[in-house]
Design a protein around this motif. Structure first.
Motif, PDB file in Angstrom:
ATOM      1  N   GLU A   1       4.740  61.084 -37.793  1.00 33.45           N
ATOM      2  CA  GLU A   1       4.322  59.831 -38.421  1.00 33.45           C
ATOM      3  C   GLU A   1       3.831  58.837 -37.371  1.00 33.45           C
ATOM      4  OE1 GLU A   1       8.940  59.670 -38.318  1.00 33.45           O
ATOM      5  OE2 GLU A   1       7.350  61.164 -38.620  1.00 33.45           O
ATOM      6  N   ILE A   2       2.839  58.050 -37.762  1.00 33.22           N
ATOM      7  CA  ILE A   2       2.254  57.061 -36.857  1.00 33.22           C
ATOM      8  C   ILE A   2       3.243  55.915 -36.672  1.00 33.22           C
ATOM      9  CG2 ILE A   2       0.294  55.525 -36.457  1.00 33.22           C
ATOM     10  CD1 ILE A   2      -0.306  58.579 -36.504  1.00 33.22           C
ATOM     11  N   VAL A   3       3.513  55.593 -35.409  1.00 32.09           N
ATOM     12  CA  VAL A   3       4.481  54.525 -35.120  1.00 32.09           C
ATOM     13  C   VAL A   3       3.817  53.272 -34.573  1.00 32.09           C
ATOM     14  CG1 VAL A   3       6.469  56.040 -34.819  1.00 32.09           C
ATOM     15  CG2 VAL A   3       4.983  55.557 -32.856  1.00 32.09           C
ATOM     16  N   SER A   4       2.575  53.401 -34.075  1.00 34.98           N
ATOM     17  CA  SER A   4       1.874  52.195 -33.619  1.00 34.98           C
ATOM     18  C   SER A   4       0.372  52.428 -33.599  1.00 34.98           C
ATOM     19  CB  SER A   4       2.363  51.769 -32.236  1.00 34.98           C
ATOM     20  OG  SER A   4       1.910  52.637 -31.234  1.00 34.98           O
ATOM     21  N   GLU A   5      -0.357  51.344 -33.764  1.00 35.58           N
ATOM     22  CA  GLU A   5      -1.810  51.331 -33.643  1.00 35.58           C
ATOM     23  C   GLU A   5      -2.181  50.193 -32.699  1.00 35.58           C
ATOM     24  OE1 GLU A   5      -3.985  51.418 -37.346  1.00 35.58           O
ATOM     25  OE2 GLU A   5      -2.271  52.286 -38.397  1.00 35.58           O
TER      26      GLU A   5
ATOM     27  N   LEU B   1     -10.413  56.797 -45.280  1.00 35.14           N
ATOM     28  CA  LEU B   1      -9.786  55.483 -45.344  1.00 35.14           C
ATOM     29  C   LEU B   1      -9.903  54.713 -44.033  1.00 35.14           C
ATOM     30  CD1 LEU B   1      -6.423  56.359 -47.161  1.00 35.14           C
ATOM     31  CD2 LEU B   1      -8.601  55.646 -48.178  1.00 35.14           C
ATOM     32  N   ASN B   2     -10.050  55.443 -42.921  1.00 34.68           N
ATOM     33  CA  ASN B   2      -9.956  54.796 -41.623  1.00 34.68           C
ATOM     34  C   ASN B   2     -10.577  55.702 -40.572  1.00 34.68           C
ATOM     35  OD1 ASN B   2      -9.212  52.988 -39.616  1.00 34.68           O
ATOM     36  ND2 ASN B   2      -7.086  52.819 -40.295  1.00 34.68           N
ATOM     37  N   GLU B   3     -10.710  55.200 -39.360  1.00 37.82           N
ATOM     38  CA  GLU B   3     -11.137  55.991 -38.220  1.00 37.82           C
ATOM     39  C   GLU B   3     -10.249  55.604 -37.038  1.00 37.82           C
ATOM     40  OE1 GLU B   3     -15.823  56.764 -38.679  1.00 37.82           O
ATOM     41  OE2 GLU B   3     -15.322  54.637 -38.432  1.00 37.82           O
ATOM     42  N   PHE B   4     -10.106  56.512 -36.073  1.00 38.84           N
ATOM     43  CA  PHE B   4      -9.214  56.202 -34.955  1.00 38.84           C
ATOM     44  C   PHE B   4      -9.560  57.043 -33.741  1.00 38.84           C
ATOM     45  CE2 PHE B   4      -7.274  59.885 -36.931  1.00 38.84           C
ATOM     46  CZ  PHE B   4      -6.716  60.598 -35.883  1.00 38.84           C
ATOM     47  N   ILE B   5      -9.037  56.628 -32.589  1.00 36.78           N
ATOM     48  CA  ILE B   5      -9.044  57.482 -31.405  1.00 36.78           C
ATOM     49  C   ILE B   5      -7.603  57.878 -31.110  1.00 36.78           C
ATOM     50  CG2 ILE B   5     -11.141  56.511 -30.394  1.00 36.78           C
ATOM     51  CD1 ILE B   5      -9.333  54.859 -28.498  1.00 36.78           C
ATOM     52  N   LEU B   6      -7.438  59.012 -30.460  1.00 34.82           N
ATOM     53  CA  LEU B   6      -6.107  59.403 -30.015  1.00 34.82           C
ATOM     54  C   LEU B   6      -5.653  58.455 -28.916  1.00 34.82           C
ATOM     55  CD1 LEU B   6      -6.173  63.306 -29.735  1.00 34.82           C
ATOM     56  CD2 LEU B   6      -5.039  61.912 -31.473  1.00 34.82           C
TER      57      LEU B   6
ATOM     58  N   TRP C   1      -4.280  55.520 -32.182  1.00 34.75           N
ATOM     59  CA  TRP C   1      -3.071  55.884 -32.922  1.00 34.75           C
ATOM     60  C   TRP C   1      -2.058  56.569 -32.006  1.00 34.75           C
ATOM     61  CZ3 TRP C   1      -3.983  58.097 -38.520  1.00 34.75           C
ATOM     62  CH2 TRP C   1      -4.565  57.099 -39.314  1.00 34.75           C
ATOM     63  N   TYR C   2      -0.790  56.219 -32.242  1.00 34.82           N
ATOM     64  CA  TYR C   2       0.329  56.823 -31.518  1.00 34.82           C
ATOM     65  C   TYR C   2       1.357  57.303 -32.551  1.00 34.82           C
ATOM     66  CZ  TYR C   2      -1.495  54.771 -27.216  1.00 34.82           C
ATOM     67  OH  TYR C   2      -2.286  54.439 -26.142  1.00 34.82           O
ATOM     68  N   SER C   3       1.828  58.526 -32.389  1.00 33.30           N
ATOM     69  CA  SER C   3       2.816  59.060 -33.323  1.00 33.30           C
ATOM     70  C   SER C   3       4.183  59.144 -32.665  1.00 33.30           C
ATOM     71  CB  SER C   3       2.397  60.445 -33.829  1.00 33.30           C
ATOM     72  OG  SER C   3       2.800  61.445 -32.918  1.00 33.30           O
ATOM     73  N   LYS C   4       5.180  59.433 -33.486  1.00 26.04           N
ATOM     74  CA  LYS C   4       6.559  59.493 -33.004  1.00 26.04           C
ATOM     75  C   LYS C   4       6.756  60.595 -31.975  1.00 26.04           C
ATOM     76  CE  LYS C   4      11.267  59.299 -34.889  1.00 26.04           C
ATOM     77  NZ  LYS C   4      12.060  59.292 -36.141  1.00 26.04           N
ATOM     78  N   ASN C   5       6.057  61.728 -32.166  1.00 26.71           N
ATOM     79  CA  ASN C   5       6.253  62.870 -31.258  1.00 26.71           C
ATOM     80  C   ASN C   5       5.005  63.207 -30.444  1.00 26.71           C
ATOM     81  OD1 ASN C   5       4.582  64.045 -33.134  1.00 26.71           O
ATOM     82  ND2 ASN C   5       6.001  65.655 -33.760  1.00 26.71           N
TER      83      ASN C   5
END
Length: 334
Positions: free
Chosen positions: A146-150, A186-191, A114-118
């Motif tokens: 807010e998340i801008v890309s996965e 709902l989901n799982e992710f890495i930074l 996950w990548y966020s705006k900031n």
């Protein structure tokens, strides 16, 4: 099969460890209980009953302090464990896939990044709550997170930050103003690369080879701390962005039934540490690391951090002094 230790420090009788031990009966594991001055004698009996290790040595000299868990971390490194799991005594066993989830630590695989705006990611989004943020999330970073890309990315998992149902680990201000209860994942992710999200010392697994870069600061005289694990985790993430490795958020879910809390008092203390965090954020984000060892990187990072407030300077001086003490003990015992 990977070797690992569960590390818990408590001033209660940790009966919740019996469920972990029973669930892990087919997996080689070790449980390290680090007592403090207020830990009752029956806690020793519970530890003995599950074949755990009662670690009453005090290499760092901490008393009446959550930072006692550092004794267990040093012991896990001595044991040459593959990873260590940090627990609090209100993190109840809640996931039959607990070991399978935690044992991802050390693995190289493909994960959803996950990548966020900031560059600051809110892990509570995967708990279906975008209106709350994990404890220690900088207030100044909440608006544009807010998340801008996965992206699907390959890397090694060096931390598994297991999340929570019932009571999420959020700042006291959220407990005071919202119904914060969480019920689903709902989901799982890495930074993603150069992304940040606070992770705590509850239901969290860390790769042993990296633990020299993880330090839970003790309180100073007269101080009450609420963010010690938060600073430890954020500083660790900065080093991970330099040396490599990813932070995973998701399973296993802990049932977090919080011990009694005075949220107004907690909020008062958290705000003090939140101000320090905001004060060092510019230097934290701008810091450039060159060292190749986790412990040396932590020292290098602390040397680059600065802030305008007197409290921040006192905090950083204390952090550096105690980190150096920790690393000296690591050299001697690990």
């Amino acid at each position: 099969i990977k070797m690992f230790s569960i590390v818990l420090t408590t001033i209660n009788n940790p009966k919740l460890l019996i469920d972990y031990h029973n669930a892990l009966k087919d997996v080689s594991h070790n449980i390290i209980v680090v007592p403090d001055n207020k830990t009752p004698e029956e806690a020793r009996e519970t530890t003995k009953k599950i074949g755990g290790e009662w670690l009453d040595r005090n290499l760092l000299g901490y008393e009446n302090d959550d930072a006692k868990r550092m004794e267990g971390i040093i012991r896990a490194m001595e044991r040459r464990d593959d990873f260590v799991v940090l627990l609090d005594d209100d993190n109840y066993f809640n996931d039959d896939l607990w070991y399978l989830s935690m044992s991802k630590v050390g693995d190289i695989d493909r994960f959803n990044a996950w990548y966020s705006k900031n560059n600051w990611v809110n892990c509570c989004e995967v708990l279906n709550r975008r209106d709350i943020f994990p404890r220690g999330f900088p207030y100044s970073k909440m608006k544009k997170s807010e998340i801008v890309s996965e992206k699907e990315e390959n890397d090694q998992i060096i931390v598994n930050a297991g999340l929570w149902v019932e009571s999420p680990d959020v700042d006291a201000t959220f407990h005071l103003t919202k119904d914060v209860r969480t019920t689903e994942l709902l989901n799982e992710f890495i930074l993603g690369e150069n992304q940040y999200c606070p992770f705590n010392s509850q239901n969290t697994a860390i790769l042993t080879d990296t633990l020299r870069g993880y330090f839970f600061r003790p309180k100073m005289e007269g101080e009450i701390t609420r963010y010690s694990d938060i600073f430890a985790g954020l500083f660790y993430e900065k080093i991970a962005n330099h040396l490599g490795g990813r932070i995973f958020f998701g399973r296993p879910l802990s049932k977090h039934i919080r011990n009694s809390h005075n949220y107004l008092r907690d909020a008062q203390q958290e705000i003090k540490e939140a101000i320090i965090l905001e004060d060092i954020l510019p230097s934290f984000e701008e810091a450039k690391l060159k060292q190749k060892d986790w412990g040396n990187c932590l020292v290098e990072l602390l040397d680059q951090l600065n802030g305008k407030n007197k409290e921040t300077k006192t905090f950083l001086n204390h952090y550096k002094r105690e980190t150096n003490k920790y690393l000296e003990i690591c050299e001697k015992y690990v």
